[in-house]
Design a protein around this motif. Sequence first.
Motif, PDB file in Angstrom:
ATOM      1  N   ASP A  77      19.428  41.774  38.230  1.00 35.58           N
ATOM      2  CA  ASP A  77      18.010  41.571  38.568  1.00 35.58           C
ATOM      3  C   ASP A  77      17.333  42.908  38.870  1.00 35.58           C
ATOM      4  O   ASP A  77      16.209  43.162  38.422  1.00 35.58           O
ATOM      5  CB  ASP A  77      17.858  40.627  39.756  1.00 35.58           C
ATOM      6  CG  ASP A  77      18.231  39.189  39.405  1.00 35.58           C
ATOM      7  OD1 ASP A  77      18.262  38.853  38.200  1.00 35.58           O
ATOM      8  OD2 ASP A  77      18.502  38.410  40.344  1.00 35.58           O
ATOM      9  N   THR A  80      16.831  44.799  35.599  1.00 37.38           N
ATOM     10  CA  THR A  80      15.761  44.184  34.812  1.00 37.38           C
ATOM     11  C   THR A  80      14.382  44.576  35.348  1.00 37.38           C
ATOM     12  O   THR A  80      13.486  44.938  34.581  1.00 37.38           O
ATOM     13  CB  THR A  80      15.910  42.647  34.811  1.00 37.38           C
ATOM     14  OG1 THR A  80      17.204  42.316  34.315  1.00 37.38           O
ATOM     15  CG2 THR A  80      14.870  41.987  33.954  1.00 37.38           C
ATOM     16  N   VAL A  81      14.229  44.526  36.664  1.00 39.03           N
ATOM     17  CA  VAL A  81      12.955  44.922  37.280  1.00 39.03           C
ATOM     18  C   VAL A  81      12.657  46.381  36.966  1.00 39.03           C
ATOM     19  O   VAL A  81      11.532  46.742  36.594  1.00 39.03           O
ATOM     20  CB  VAL A  81      12.990  44.680  38.812  1.00 39.03           C
ATOM     21  CG1 VAL A  81      11.824  45.369  39.502  1.00 39.03           C
ATOM     22  CG2 VAL A  81      13.000  43.196  39.110  1.00 39.03           C
ATOM     23  N   GLU A  82      13.650  47.247  37.089  1.00 42.30           N
ATOM     24  CA  GLU A  82      13.446  48.687  36.839  1.00 42.30           C
ATOM     25  C   GLU A  82      13.118  48.947  35.368  1.00 42.30           C
ATOM     26  O   GLU A  82      12.298  49.812  35.053  1.00 42.30           O
ATOM     27  CB  GLU A  82      14.692  49.471  37.271  1.00 42.30           C
ATOM     28  CG  GLU A  82      14.504  50.959  37.274  1.00 42.30           C
ATOM     29  CD  GLU A  82      13.439  51.465  38.248  1.00 42.30           C
ATOM     30  OE1 GLU A  82      12.799  52.491  37.930  1.00 42.30           O
ATOM     31  OE2 GLU A  82      13.227  50.846  39.315  1.00 42.30           O
ATOM     32  N   LEU A  83      13.749  48.206  34.462  1.00 45.47           N
ATOM     33  CA  LEU A  83      13.448  48.390  33.038  1.00 45.47           C
ATOM     34  C   LEU A  83      12.033  47.923  32.690  1.00 45.47           C
ATOM     35  O   LEU A  83      11.367  48.523  31.848  1.00 45.47           O
ATOM     36  CB  LEU A  83      14.481  47.651  32.178  1.00 45.47           C
ATOM     37  CG  LEU A  83      15.885  48.248  32.165  1.00 45.47           C
ATOM     38  CD1 LEU A  83      16.845  47.331  31.425  1.00 45.47           C
ATOM     39  CD2 LEU A  83      15.883  49.634  31.540  1.00 45.47           C
ATOM     40  N   LYS A  84      11.594  46.855  33.345  1.00 41.76           N
ATOM     41  CA  LYS A  84      10.246  46.342  33.076  1.00 41.76           C
ATOM     42  C   LYS A  84       9.164  47.209  33.726  1.00 41.76           C
ATOM     43  O   LYS A  84       8.073  47.339  33.186  1.00 41.76           O
ATOM     44  CB  LYS A  84      10.122  44.902  33.587  1.00 41.76           C
ATOM     45  CG  LYS A  84      10.889  43.905  32.749  1.00 41.76           C
ATOM     46  CD  LYS A  84      10.730  42.497  33.288  1.00 41.76           C
ATOM     47  CE  LYS A  84      11.492  41.503  32.442  1.00 41.76           C
ATOM     48  NZ  LYS A  84      11.406  40.129  32.974  1.00 41.76           N
ATOM     49  N   ASN A  85       9.487  47.779  34.883  1.00 43.96           N
ATOM     50  CA  ASN A  85       8.534  48.602  35.629  1.00 43.96           C
ATOM     51  C   ASN A  85       9.217  49.891  36.072  1.00 43.96           C
ATOM     52  O   ASN A  85       9.549  50.046  37.248  1.00 43.96           O
ATOM     53  CB  ASN A  85       8.019  47.849  36.872  1.00 43.96           C
ATOM     54  CG  ASN A  85       7.432  46.512  36.511  1.00 43.96           C
ATOM     55  OD1 ASN A  85       6.533  46.445  35.693  1.00 43.96           O
ATOM     56  ND2 ASN A  85       7.950  45.455  37.104  1.00 43.96           N
TER      57      ASN A  85
END
Length: 101
Positions: A77, A80-85
Amino acid sequence: MQTESKKDKAMSATAQKIKRDERQEISYFAEEIELVRKAAIFKGMSVPDFLRSVSLDASRKTIQEKDYFELSARDWDLLTVELKNPSEPTEALRKLMQRKG
């Protein structure tokens, strides 16, 4: 039944013709070889076949652990958050990205 017996003999003869590429010798302490013999018996295998099997399994596992890694659900999780933002690159990361090779 005789056909199966002839087939088994032919397969055995073929297997005997296969040559190994390399031979390894291993020295064991008495208690170690007894442990290996017992494990081979439990598996219904000869000692050389058992040793070959477990060494290949351990080799595959070692290579897989080196090539792949697993993330916990929490870490997945976070990734994923770091890749999206993505965060702004730090100074150290900027320097690293400028390096060649």
